[in-house]
Design an enzyme around this catalytic site. Structure first.
Site, PDB file in Angstrom:
ATOM      1  N   ASP A 119      -3.873   7.994 -10.940  1.00 45.19           N
ATOM      2  CA  ASP A 119      -2.630   8.070 -10.165  1.00 45.19           C
ATOM      3  C   ASP A 119      -2.420   9.410  -9.474  1.00 45.19           C
ATOM      4  O   ASP A 119      -1.495   9.541  -8.664  1.00 45.19           O
ATOM      5  CB  ASP A 119      -1.431   7.780 -11.066  1.00 45.19           C
ATOM      6  N   ASP A 181      -5.093  -1.274  -8.285  1.00 45.43           N
ATOM      7  CA  ASP A 181      -4.217  -0.225  -7.751  1.00 45.43           C
ATOM      8  C   ASP A 181      -5.018   1.001  -7.289  1.00 45.43           C
ATOM      9  O   ASP A 181      -4.629   1.729  -6.394  1.00 45.43           O
ATOM     10  CB  ASP A 181      -3.207   0.258  -8.800  1.00 45.43           C
TER      11      ASP A 181
HETATM   12  N1  GLY Z   1      -0.030   1.435 -11.308  1.00 40.78           N
HETATM   13  C1  GLY Z   1       0.785   1.140 -10.235  1.00 40.78           C
HETATM   14  C2  GLY Z   1       1.642  -0.050 -10.371  1.00 40.78           C
HETATM   15  O1  GLY Z   1       2.299  -0.252 -11.363  1.00 40.78           O
HETATM   16  O2  GLY Z   1       1.684  -0.812  -9.464  1.00 40.78           O
END
Ligand code: GLY
Length: 402
Positions: A119, A181
């Site tokens: 992230d 993601d």
């Molecule tokens: N990890 C990003 C989301 O929860 O979409």
């Protein structure tokens, strides 16, 4: 087949109806101008609530007006600075430049520790990436290049992807794994390779996207959330879920990340396989999205139509389609994607989803992590970020098409 035709016709009618509310692609409607003014006022309320050091606004629980702030280590910490940079871009108001700078610089400490998950790209590209794009400040560029150096330490050359959650590997014994993601965070690597960073980051990002394209999609182009890989051979073991309903279900935001991520990967590489993947992922999303174009949190939840929605997924897809439309270089698809993206923004701007006086966010009704019982039917900061980004892209599309 007949059923599919009815679904398709129904979908087209609904797009046309919504699209007519949003105005035509050519020419800006007063509603859209008012909307940016409204968001501008709304965000000023948030500024007043976010002066606490080392924290960022991340969500507003149902029934509350004010943001819950989390530590800057939270994966959502880059979105509020990003929103302020977009407001600066939209209004040219120095007020937003000052606010954006202050909250962006709160995040510099993130690089003091080794990277602890993928992230980092969301956190620093949405904040410092926009900061550098709009100011050209060399100090911001330096941070972004350091961020790319840090993110790449999670790259596994045997598998060819970035490890998404190192703590799960360490604490829960997971093998190497990558979540859909993670496509979003390749943008930082593409940027670094073009802006004085290690040129190999381009190759790593391309390999990550290629391996993801090969393993993350089911035959209908819906995506698995998590893909587990054998560390030694690099082979895919199994597709599973973490935030979706089931290993076999289509988690709405995961599908949104796939559409956005492969559109971006095509923009950066010109690789037509990535373009086709973005189109295929969009097809299944549009074939199954409900009439108002805001998905339920998971397309396969058996409690639909009583399941919670995820407005954040709609905002992410709308923003992606404004980019995919011209990139497709296909007149039919371009028209269709612009129409759908405009209709999605019209839906999100309706009374049902726009927060107005309900709370201090832009949008209501997003769902973060339903299986964990967290952030269900709330306002979430990344929904606001991609909504505003989509509105800016919409404005640019209209200027281009004039
Ligand atoms: N990890 C990003 C989301 O929860 O979409």
């Amino acid at each position: 087949m007949v059923k599919n035709s009815f679904v398709l016709i129904g979908f087209c009618i609904c797009v046309l109806l919504l699209f007519s509310c949003a105005g035509t692609i050519k020419g800006t409607t007063a509603t859209e101008n008012n909307l940016v003014a409204l968001l501008n006022q709304q965000a000023k309320k948030t500024v007043e609530e976010t002066r606490v050091e080392n924290t960022m606004p991340v969500l507003i629980e149902a029934g509350k007006q004010q943001w819950t702030n989390e530590k800057i280590s939270n994966w959502r910490s880059g979105f509020w600075p990003g929103i302020q940079w977009y407001l600066f871009e939209a209004t040219n108001d120095e007020y937003w430049k000052t606010q954006a700078r202050l909250s962006t610089e709160k995040l510099s400490g993130l690089l003091d520790k080794p990277v602890y998950n993928h992230d980092l790209g969301f956190q620093l590209y949405c904040s410092y990436g926009n900061a550098f794009r709009l100011t050209g400040n060399a100090a911001y560029k330096k941070i972004l290049l350091r961020a790319a150096d840090s993110l790449i330490t999670l790259y596994n050359p045997v598998v060819g992807t970035i490890l998404s959650w190192p703590y799960r590997r360490k604490n829960d014994g997971w093998p190497h794994h990558t979540i859909i993601d993670n496509m979003m965070n390749l943008e930082l690597l593409f940027w670094a390779a073009k802006n004085g960073g290690n040129k190999k980051y381009y190759d790593y990002a391309v390999r990550h996207a290629t391996v993801t394209m090969q393993n993350h999609f089911r035959p209908d182009y819906s995506t698995y959330h998590v893909l587990n890989y054998d560390d030694k051979t690099g082979k895919a073991i199994k597709g599973t879920t973490h935030q979706g309903l089931a290993d076999s279900s289509m988690w709405a935001r995961g599908q949104a990340w796939a559409i956005y991520g492969f559109t971006m990967a095509f923009r950066e590489t010109g690789n037509r396989e990535f373009l086709q993947t973005a189109i295929n992922a969009t097809n299944v999303y549009l074939a199954r999205v409900p009439e108002d174009l805001v998905p339920y949190w998971d397309f396969d939840d058996p409690t639909i139509p009583n399941a919670p929605r995820d407005a954040s997924a709609a905002a992410i897809v709308a923003s992606a389609l404004f980019e995919l439309a011209p990139l497709s270089k296909n007149e039919v698809l371009e028209k269709k994607y612009y129409a759908v993206a405009n209709a999605m923004l019209a839906a999100l701007s309706s009374k049902q989803y726009l927060s107005g006086d309900v709370n201090h966010a832009f949008l209501l009704h997003s769902t973060g992590n339903k299986p964990a019982g967290k952030d269900v039917d709330v306002s979430i900061i990344y929904a606001d970020y991609y909504f505003l980004e989509a509105l800016l892209r919409q404005k640019k599309s209209k200027e281009t098409l004039k």
